[in-house]
Design an enzyme around this catalytic site. Structure first.
Site, PDB file in Angstrom:
ATOM      1  N   CYS A 134       0.595  -1.246  -0.081  1.00  0.00           N
ATOM      2  CA  CYS A 134      -0.036   0.306   0.284  1.00  0.00           C
ATOM      3  C   CYS A 134       0.664   1.535   0.198  1.00  0.00           C
ATOM      4  O   CYS A 134       1.320   1.825   1.409  1.00  0.00           O
ATOM      5  CB  CYS A 134      -0.906  -0.602   1.705  1.00  0.00           C
ATOM      6  SG  CYS A 134      -1.967   1.591   1.108  1.00  0.00           S
ATOM      7  N   CYS A 137      -0.652   4.202   2.157  1.00  0.00           N
ATOM      8  CA  CYS A 137      -0.091   4.150   3.431  1.00  0.00           C
ATOM      9  C   CYS A 137       1.122   3.897   4.476  1.00  0.00           C
ATOM     10  O   CYS A 137       1.697   4.475   5.310  1.00  0.00           O
ATOM     11  CB  CYS A 137      -0.730   2.488   3.850  1.00  0.00           C
ATOM     12  SG  CYS A 137      -1.914   1.619   3.116  1.00  0.00           S
ATOM     13  N   ASP A 138       1.917   3.671   3.332  1.00  0.00           N
ATOM     14  CA  ASP A 138       3.293   2.716   3.950  1.00  0.00           C
ATOM     15  C   ASP A 138       4.703   4.458   3.365  1.00  0.00           C
ATOM     16  O   ASP A 138       5.497   4.279   3.102  1.00  0.00           O
ATOM     17  CB  ASP A 138       3.743   1.647   3.140  1.00  0.00           C
ATOM     18  CG  ASP A 138       3.137   0.986   4.590  1.00  0.00           C
ATOM     19  OD1 ASP A 138       2.475   1.202   6.104  1.00  0.00           O
ATOM     20  OD2 ASP A 138       3.313  -0.350   3.716  1.00  0.00           O
TER      21      ASP A 138
END
Ligand code: NAP
Length: 308
Positions: A134, A137-138
């Site tokens: 992701c 997200c990261d």
């Protein structure tokens, strides 16, 4: 959570909450079971530009919250619990969750899909140690670092573009010599000066030092030559697999594991419906999942009337 509902919806993504909104507005006692937080895959997207009604786009997490609140405004209930077992052939249907057992006259499966693994040794162990599924997200963990994006579809293109704005260098490694992604991604990808395409390479090894990813090993699919590429992070974007393991013995699936359903969203089991990415369908998008949710409510109502 009560003991029994007219309809229990498993999964709180766009398909699940659209179904909840339509069911509850049809006067059905409606429960949504969600294991983490609303939105499913949508919640991991920062900018949703292809869901109508938001002229400047909207953050996926925010859209998820809006969908949840929209259904709850009319009385839909959300229980945050993991479904561990299902008896879909019982009457009423029995759903076992981490918060107890609940009964339902009808069930809507809205379990969605999860990222497909690349399939290299050590992949699971390196998740969170340089390997991510992701970018939204990261990505921030790799600010000014070098990353590889694996894949050639829309997800890989989108991730590579997003990461090119944060990272020092982005390699987009694809196993073929052209992207599968839609044309609109191509020009911005080519314009990103810190982005480099690596064609015809299959990633087959992770290079690791001290439990941290340091690079990837690749094999050229044309010449058979092997090579290595140093990187701090690997973002895997090679498609998705449906989250249907829980129901695989009970409803008919296609050969890829998607729950077979036609436009009515009915599955092979009476009183069990499926919406969104977990079902067979030509296009898996937020808007098509939401449309499934609306459609499902009509056939749930019809089914419940047939029980009377
Ligand atoms: P996808 O379209 O199925 O593409 C997966 C890519 O990964 C393909 O290029 C495939 O290569 C490659 N791949 C698969 N397994 C691999 C492996 N083991 N090793 C190396 N490469 C592998 O998946 P996606 O990009 O996740 O998209 C899924 C769906 O979501 C699509 O319908 C897509 O349109 C949609 N989506 C839409 C948007 C948007 O509209 N903004 C954004 C993201 C995703 P091959 O080409 O060789 O098969």
């Amino acid at each position: 959570m009560k003991e029994q509902y007219d309809v229990v919806i498993i999964g709180g993504g766009p398909g699940g909450y659209a179904a909840a909104l339509y069911c509850v507005r049809a006067g059905l006692d409606t429960l949504v079971l969600e294991k983490l937080s609303a939105g499913g895959q949508m919640a991991t997207t920062t900018q949703v530009d292809n869901y109508p009604g938001f002229d400047e786009g909207i953050d996926g997490f925010e859209l998820a919250e809006k969908m949840q609140r929209g259904a709850e405004r009319f009385g839909a209930v959300t229980e945050y619990a993991e479904v561990t077992a299902l008896d879909l052939n019982a009457s009423p249907k029995r759903i076992t969750t981490s918060a107890g057992t609940v009964l339902a006259k009808a069930v809507i499966l809205a379990t969605g899909a999860s990222p497909r693994l690349l399939g290299v040794p050590n992949e699971e162990a390196m998740r969170g140690h340089g390997v991510s599924y992701c970018a939204t997200c990261d990505g921030m963990f790799f600010r000014n670092k070098t990353v590889v994006v694996a894949g050639g579809g829309n997800s890989a293109a989108e991730d590579a573009l997003a990461l090119s704005k944060i990272c020092k260098k982005v390699y987009l490694v694809h196993r073929r010599d052209t992207l599968r992604a839609t044309q609109s991604y191509l020009a911005p990808l080519q314009k990103a000066s810190n982005l480099e395409f690596v064609w015809n390479k299959q990633i087959d090894r992770l290079l690791v030092d001290n439990q941290q990813l340091t690079g990837i090993g690749m094999t050229d699919r044309v010449t058979g030559e092997t090579s290595e590429l140093s990187c701090d992070g690997l973002f895997v974007a090679v498609g998705r697999v449906p989250d249907t393991a829980l129901v695989k013995e009970q409803v008919a699936l296609d050969e890829q594991g998607y729950i077979i359903a036609d436009e009515t969203t009915r599955t092979s089991v009476p009183g069990v419906f499926v919406v969104g990415d977990a079902r067979t369908k030509p296009m898996r998008q937020i808007i098509t999942a939401a449309a499934d949710g609306a459609t499902a409510s009509k056939f749930v109502e019809e089914y419940l009337q047939s029980l009377e």
